[in-house]
Design a protein around this motif. Sequence first.
Motif, PDB file in Angstrom:
ATOM      1  N   ILE A  18      -9.586 -30.210  -9.153  1.00 26.95           N
ATOM      2  CA  ILE A  18      -9.433 -31.672  -9.208  1.00 26.95           C
ATOM      3  C   ILE A  18      -9.079 -32.133  -7.810  1.00 26.95           C
ATOM      4  CG2 ILE A  18      -8.057 -33.582 -10.084  1.00 26.95           C
ATOM      5  CD1 ILE A  18      -7.936 -32.178 -12.763  1.00 26.95           C
ATOM      6  N   ARG A  19      -9.977 -32.903  -7.220  1.00 27.97           N
ATOM      7  CA  ARG A  19      -9.793 -33.386  -5.836  1.00 27.97           C
ATOM      8  C   ARG A  19      -9.790 -34.877  -5.783  1.00 27.97           C
ATOM      9  NH1 ARG A  19      -7.280 -29.756  -3.419  1.00 27.97           N
ATOM     10  NH2 ARG A  19      -8.171 -27.742  -3.658  1.00 27.97           N
ATOM     11  N   GLU A  26      -3.355 -38.484  -3.373  1.00 29.26           N
ATOM     12  CA  GLU A  26      -2.649 -37.268  -3.780  1.00 29.26           C
ATOM     13  C   GLU A  26      -1.806 -37.520  -5.028  1.00 29.26           C
ATOM     14  OE1 GLU A  26      -1.659 -33.392  -4.005  1.00 29.26           O
ATOM     15  OE2 GLU A  26      -3.185 -34.290  -2.721  1.00 29.26           O
ATOM     16  N   GLN A  27      -1.185 -38.672  -5.095  1.00 33.94           N
ATOM     17  CA  GLN A  27      -0.389 -39.023  -6.274  1.00 33.94           C
ATOM     18  C   GLN A  27      -1.293 -39.146  -7.503  1.00 33.94           C
ATOM     19  OE1 GLN A  27       1.746 -42.723  -5.932  1.00 33.94           O
ATOM     20  NE2 GLN A  27       3.030 -42.273  -7.696  1.00 33.94           N
ATOM     21  N   LEU A  53      -3.471 -36.938 -12.579  1.00 33.58           N
ATOM     22  CA  LEU A  53      -4.619 -36.497 -13.375  1.00 33.58           C
ATOM     23  C   LEU A  53      -4.453 -35.050 -13.811  1.00 33.58           C
ATOM     24  CD1 LEU A  53      -7.376 -36.972 -14.623  1.00 33.58           C
ATOM     25  CD2 LEU A  53      -8.405 -36.435 -12.402  1.00 33.58           C
ATOM     26  N   ILE A  54      -3.983 -34.201 -12.918  1.00 35.78           N
ATOM     27  CA  ILE A  54      -3.747 -32.798 -13.267  1.00 35.78           C
ATOM     28  C   ILE A  54      -2.714 -32.709 -14.376  1.00 35.78           C
ATOM     29  CG2 ILE A  54      -2.748 -30.620 -12.424  1.00 35.78           C
ATOM     30  CD1 ILE A  54      -4.101 -31.290  -9.693  1.00 35.78           C
ATOM     31  N   GLN A  55      -1.626 -33.456 -14.261  1.00 37.68           N
ATOM     32  CA  GLN A  55      -0.571 -33.400 -15.271  1.00 37.68           C
ATOM     33  C   GLN A  55      -1.050 -33.949 -16.613  1.00 37.68           C
ATOM     34  OE1 GLN A  55       2.414 -31.783 -14.817  1.00 37.68           O
ATOM     35  NE2 GLN A  55       2.354 -31.967 -17.036  1.00 37.68           N
ATOM     36  N   SER A  84       0.257 -45.088   2.456  1.00 37.44           N
ATOM     37  CA  SER A  84      -1.022 -44.605   2.969  1.00 37.44           C
ATOM     38  C   SER A  84      -1.987 -44.272   1.833  1.00 37.44           C
ATOM     39  CB  SER A  84      -0.804 -43.375   3.843  1.00 37.44           C
ATOM     40  OG  SER A  84      -0.441 -42.279   3.044  1.00 37.44           O
ATOM     41  N   LYS A  85      -3.255 -44.399   2.140  1.00 39.27           N
ATOM     42  CA  LYS A  85      -4.301 -44.126   1.151  1.00 39.27           C
ATOM     43  C   LYS A  85      -4.274 -42.668   0.712  1.00 39.27           C
ATOM     44  CE  LYS A  85      -9.214 -44.649   0.318  1.00 39.27           C
ATOM     45  NZ  LYS A  85     -10.490 -45.107   0.844  1.00 39.27           N
ATOM     46  N   SER A  86      -4.030 -41.764   1.644  1.00 37.80           N
ATOM     47  CA  SER A  86      -4.017 -40.346   1.288  1.00 37.80           C
ATOM     48  C   SER A  86      -2.853 -40.032   0.332  1.00 37.80           C
ATOM     49  CB  SER A  86      -3.947 -39.467   2.526  1.00 37.80           C
ATOM     50  OG  SER A  86      -2.754 -39.696   3.230  1.00 37.80           O
ATOM     51  N   TYR A  87      -1.729 -40.700   0.504  1.00 42.67           N
ATOM     52  CA  TYR A  87      -0.600 -40.506  -0.408  1.00 42.67           C
ATOM     53  C   TYR A  87      -0.970 -40.981  -1.804  1.00 42.67           C
ATOM     54  CZ  TYR A  87       3.858 -41.069  -2.741  1.00 42.67           C
ATOM     55  OH  TYR A  87       4.872 -40.999  -3.661  1.00 42.67           O
ATOM     56  N   LYS A  88      -1.620 -42.144  -1.877  1.00 42.04           N
ATOM     57  CA  LYS A  88      -2.033 -42.674  -3.179  1.00 42.04           C
ATOM     58  C   LYS A  88      -3.043 -41.745  -3.854  1.00 42.04           C
ATOM     59  CE  LYS A  88      -1.342 -47.579  -2.264  1.00 42.04           C
ATOM     60  NZ  LYS A  88      -1.997 -48.889  -2.168  1.00 42.04           N
TER      61      LYS A  88
END
Length: 82
Positions: A81-82, A9-10, A15-17, A3-7
């Motif tokens: 970060i969103r 979120e990943q 990016l945060i890491q 799903s696009k939302s999973y991608k």
Amino acid sequence: MVSKSYKCEQARRELIQQTLNKICRTRNFSDLRSRTYVVLAHLWLHIKAEEENLFKAEEWSNPKCRDELIKKIKDFLIRYIR
């Protein structure tokens, strides 16, 4: 199909890491504040950080508080970060 939302979120987590890794690579504590500012400015988040007084915390003057600062920075990144 993923799903696009999973991608999204990943990608967000990555990016945060990556951002946190750039900040944590700073060896000299006296450079941590300026390095954090530069990395956040690259993401256009430095103004939000200033508004939240992230750079005015007392912990910036105490090397023993490095882990606490990193936690605050991580929490900040997760919020913005969103």
